[in-house]
Design a protein around this motif. Structure first.
Motif, short mmCIF file in Angstrom:
data_model
loop_
_atom_site.label_atom_id
_atom_site.label_comp_id
_atom_site.label_asym_id
_atom_site.label_seq_id
_atom_site.Cartn_x
_atom_site.Cartn_y
_atom_site.Cartn_z
N ALA A 294 0.83 -1.19 -0.03
CA ALA A 294 -0.07 0.04 -0.09
C ALA A 294 0.75 1.41 0.18
O ALA A 294 1.91 1.53 0.69
CB ALA A 294 -1.02 -0.01 1.26
N THR A 295 0.73 2.21 -1.00
CA THR A 295 1.26 3.38 -1.14
C THR A 295 0.42 4.54 -1.23
O THR A 295 -0.29 4.65 -2.14
CB THR A 295 2.28 3.01 -2.63
OG1 THR A 295 3.04 2.07 -2.33
CG2 THR A 295 3.07 4.50 -2.67
N GLN A 296 0.86 5.61 -0.22
CA GLN A 296 -0.06 6.82 -0.42
C GLN A 296 0.46 7.86 -1.26
O GLN A 296 1.74 8.05 -1.66
CB GLN A 296 -0.02 7.64 0.93
CG GLN A 296 -0.94 8.61 1.35
CD GLN A 296 -2.30 8.16 1.18
OE1 GLN A 296 -2.63 6.85 1.83
NE2 GLN A 296 -3.29 8.98 0.72
N SER A 297 -0.36 8.37 -2.12
CA SER A 297 -0.05 9.48 -2.97
C SER A 297 -0.94 10.86 -2.89
O SER A 297 -1.84 10.69 -2.10
CB SER A 297 -0.33 8.89 -4.38
OG SER A 297 -1.67 8.95 -4.83
N ASP A 298 -0.81 11.85 -3.48
CA ASP A 298 -1.72 12.75 -3.55
C ASP A 298 -3.05 12.47 -3.54
O ASP A 298 -3.88 13.52 -3.15
CB ASP A 298 -1.08 13.99 -4.44
CG ASP A 298 0.30 14.73 -3.86
OD1 ASP A 298 0.55 14.52 -3.05
OD2 ASP A 298 0.93 15.46 -4.71
N VAL A 299 -3.33 11.82 -4.49
CA VAL A 299 -4.78 11.47 -4.91
C VAL A 299 -5.34 10.09 -4.16
O VAL A 299 -6.40 9.72 -4.47
CB VAL A 299 -4.93 11.34 -6.37
CG1 VAL A 299 -4.49 12.51 -7.16
CG2 VAL A 299 -3.87 10.14 -7.10
N GLY A 300 -4.60 9.70 -3.20
CA GLY A 300 -5.29 8.40 -2.63
C GLY A 300 -4.46 7.09 -2.50
O GLY A 300 -3.18 7.57 -2.95
N LEU A 301 -4.85 6.02 -1.89
CA LEU A 301 -4.03 4.93 -1.77
C LEU A 301 -3.96 4.38 -2.74
O LEU A 301 -5.11 3.97 -3.55
CB LEU A 301 -4.76 4.40 -0.69
CG LEU A 301 -3.93 3.10 -0.02
CD1 LEU A 301 -2.70 3.39 0.72
CD2 LEU A 301 -4.59 2.22 0.82
N ALA A 328 4.19 4.76 -8.64
CA ALA A 328 2.81 4.97 -8.15
C ALA A 328 2.66 6.57 -7.75
O ALA A 328 1.68 7.10 -8.36
CB ALA A 328 2.50 4.15 -7.29
N ARG A 329 3.69 7.04 -7.33
CA ARG A 329 3.40 8.38 -6.75
C ARG A 329 3.54 9.41 -7.97
O ARG A 329 3.13 10.65 -7.76
CB ARG A 329 4.43 8.68 -5.69
CG ARG A 329 4.22 8.04 -4.32
CD ARG A 329 5.30 8.27 -3.24
NE ARG A 329 4.91 7.41 -2.14
CZ ARG A 329 5.77 6.58 -1.43
NH1 ARG A 329 7.14 6.61 -1.93
NH2 ARG A 329 5.67 6.07 -0.35
N THR A 330 4.27 8.97 -8.83
CA THR A 330 4.68 9.71 -10.08
C THR A 330 3.64 9.65 -11.19
O THR A 330 3.82 10.24 -12.24
CB THR A 330 5.90 9.73 -10.62
OG1 THR A 330 6.37 8.36 -10.96
CG2 THR A 330 6.88 10.20 -9.51
N GLY A 331 2.88 8.80 -10.86
CA GLY A 331 1.59 8.43 -11.89
C GLY A 331 2.12 7.47 -13.39
O GLY A 331 1.50 7.62 -14.30
N LYS A 332 3.41 6.78 -12.81
CA LYS A 332 3.76 6.08 -14.19
C LYS A 332 3.49 4.51 -13.87
O LYS A 332 3.85 3.76 -14.76
CB LYS A 332 5.30 6.24 -14.00
CG LYS A 332 5.40 7.90 -14.66
CD LYS A 332 7.20 7.94 -14.55
CE LYS A 332 7.39 9.73 -14.99
NZ LYS A 332 8.89 9.85 -14.82
N ALA A 333 2.84 4.24 -12.84
CA ALA A 333 2.61 2.84 -12.75
C ALA A 333 1.41 2.15 -13.55
O ALA A 333 0.41 2.82 -13.88
CB ALA A 333 2.07 2.69 -11.38
N SER A 334 1.79 1.32 -14.21
CA SER A 334 0.98 0.48 -15.28
C SER A 334 -0.28 -0.27 -14.39
O SER A 334 -0.27 -0.44 -13.20
CB SER A 334 1.67 -0.37 -16.23
OG SER A 334 2.18 -1.44 -15.33
N ARG A 335 -1.28 -0.48 -15.44
CA ARG A 335 -2.42 -1.26 -14.82
C ARG A 335 -1.97 -2.43 -14.33
O ARG A 335 -2.47 -3.04 -13.19
CB ARG A 335 -3.47 -1.28 -15.67
CG ARG A 335 -4.37 -0.24 -15.78
CD ARG A 335 -5.40 -0.08 -17.04
NE ARG A 335 -4.84 0.06 -18.12
CZ ARG A 335 -5.64 0.08 -19.54
NH1 ARG A 335 -6.51 0.00 -19.59
NH2 ARG A 335 -4.64 0.45 -20.47
N ASP A 336 -1.11 -3.19 -14.80
CA ASP A 336 -0.56 -4.50 -14.53
C ASP A 336 0.20 -4.48 -13.16
O ASP A 336 -0.04 -5.44 -12.21
CB ASP A 336 0.30 -5.08 -15.71
CG ASP A 336 -0.34 -5.74 -16.95
OD1 ASP A 336 -1.71 -5.87 -16.69
OD2 ASP A 336 0.19 -5.83 -17.98
N GLU A 337 0.95 -3.35 -12.99
CA GLU A 337 1.67 -3.10 -11.84
C GLU A 337 0.63 -2.91 -10.68
O GLU A 337 1.17 -2.83 -9.44
CB GLU A 337 2.69 -2.04 -11.80
CG GLU A 337 3.76 -2.40 -12.74
CD GLU A 337 4.80 -1.40 -13.05
OE1 GLU A 337 5.92 -1.31 -13.41
OE2 GLU A 337 3.99 -0.12 -12.98
#
Length: 426
Positions: A294-301, A328-337
């Protein structure tokens, strides 16, 4: 001049409709090719929709929160050229994350030259203050909004230097440095009555998180179990390994040790590494250990997945955890990830508190929560000694996991952590 109509693209995976989460442009804006126009939300991820052309926005096809069918009109852009109406789907969308950070927007200096390029935006002037309409909501993370509220700053007056004009903490500091805020007013102003209020529409990623949390608590029979763990020995081992190998292999946090403990404990408790299909009434136990972190970002978990943790060394796990968290935090995580986990590890780090009651990441049946490490006096063999202690607050689906099995599973993890050599004994 002509009009280029961009339709909602086919994102794949049989998706027939998506939710329009956020516009990054408005009517009248000049856009360039590959600039992000909007974010849309599928069942699995946030997706950026880029522009295929240069031009001027003349119409928007929907409002944030609206569910739009694939093939429906997303946006109309006025372009130079023939006067006939042109239609196209947007270029291949870019999966951002199952919770994205701010999307990247190509600036004028970075845009690609084109022989028949349409009008281009004028360079943005620098400065901390910008005029916006009273009802215009600037882009900013919840933390920045709270910071601005505490400082008495109206966000609509602050120029954002982040992607798509997002207001950052540094922009608030620049605003204050220019003396354009009443934040430096006498202390008595802090006690003035306030009557302002803000309504925040629950859409996009926040709506998905809300739906998933509600679904999990309504469908699963949650129960939590908390155990205290002495982490003194493993912290000493971690410090030793970082001193000896940190420069060449990278620094280790506690998380890769916990991932290793999960892998080893699951050998004796395979019922925890499972997914439950409550509609088909089928439990699927998996040999592969795909650990969601679980990773927190500006837009949620978000929950990026460390795949095949059973085949990774400490440093391999550490590197993958770091890579996925950054993506995840920079918006580059793919749907598979961001999908396919079999068990989840959640931690609030230094803010971990004493006890938590984590919500299951359905269809998984177990989630292990990590609380903060504190030094406390403990009695060992009749002697009072200072030890580093930490609680594990874990939740399970009582429909398929018995309380005794859950307790034994956490006790197994405790034994591995308190005697860290056993993590590597085969």
């Amino acid at each position: 001049m002509g009009t280029h109509v961009i339709k909602m693209p086919d994102i794949g995976e049989g998706i027939a409709e998506v939710e329009l989460s956020q516009w990054h442009v408005k009517v009248g804006d000049l856009v360039v090719e590959d600039q992000v126009l909007a974010d849309v939300m599928t069942d699995k991820a946030m997706v950026d929709i880029p522009s295929p052309v240069h031009g001027k926005v003349i119409a928007l096809g929907g409002q944030p929160g609206e569910v739009m069918a694939v093939g429906s009109v997303l946006i109309s852009i006025e372009v130079e050229g023939a006067g006939n109406l042109k239609e196209s789907a947007a270029p291949a969308p870019v999966a951002a994350q199952e919770p994205p950070a701010a999307p990247k927007v190509e600036t004028v200096a970075e845009s690609k030259p084109a022989a028949a390029a349409g009008p281009r935006p004028a360079p943005v002037c620098q400065g901390p203050m910008v005029a916006r309409e009273a009802d215009e909501r600037p882009l900013a993370s919840p933390a920045v909004r709270k910071h601005a509220l505490d400082l008495g700053i109206q966000l609509r007056l602050v120029r954002g230097s982040g992607p798509a004009g997002r207001v950052l903490h540094e922009d608030l500091e620049a605003y204050l440095a220019q003396g354009q805020s009443n934040a430096s007013a006498p202390a008595a102003a802090a006690y003035a009555q306030r009557h302002d209020e803000e309504q925040i529409q629950v859409i996009g990623m926040r709506r998905k998180i809300a739906q998933r949390m509600q679904d999990a608590t309504q469908r699963a029979a949650h129960f939590s179990y908390v155990e205290e763990i002495d982490v003194t020995a493993i912290e000493e081992l971690r410090a030793y390994l970082n001193e000896k190998h940190g420069a060449s292999r990278g620094k280790l946090t506690l998380l890769p040790f916990l991932v290793r403990a999960l892998v080893v404990a699951l050998r004796d408790f395979p019922q925890m590494n499972a997914r439950y299909d409550d509609e088909a009434q089928v439990i699927t136990r998996l040999g592969a250990v795909h650990v969601g972190v679980a990773t927190q970002s500006d837009v949620g978990l978000m929950v990026p997945v460390v795949r095949h943790a059973e085949a990774r060394s400490l440093w391999d796990s550490a590197a993958e955890i770091s890579r996925l968290a950054n993506a995840a935090r920079t918006g580059k995580a793919s749907r598979d990830e961001l999908s396919g986990s079999t068990i989840t590890l959640t931690s609030l780090g230094a803010l971990g508190g004493i006890v938590s009651t984590p919500v299951l990441n359905l269809p998984e049946v177990a989630i292990v929560g990590v609380n903060k490490i504190v030094e406390r006096p403990m009695v060992i063999k009749g002697q009072v000694v200072i030890r580093k202690m930490m609680n594990l607050s874990s939740s399970f689906d009582h429909r398929v996991v018995d309380g005794m099995d859950a307790a034994l599973f956490i006790q197994a993890i405790r034994g591995l952590i308190e005697q860290p050599a056993t993590l590597f004994v085969e």
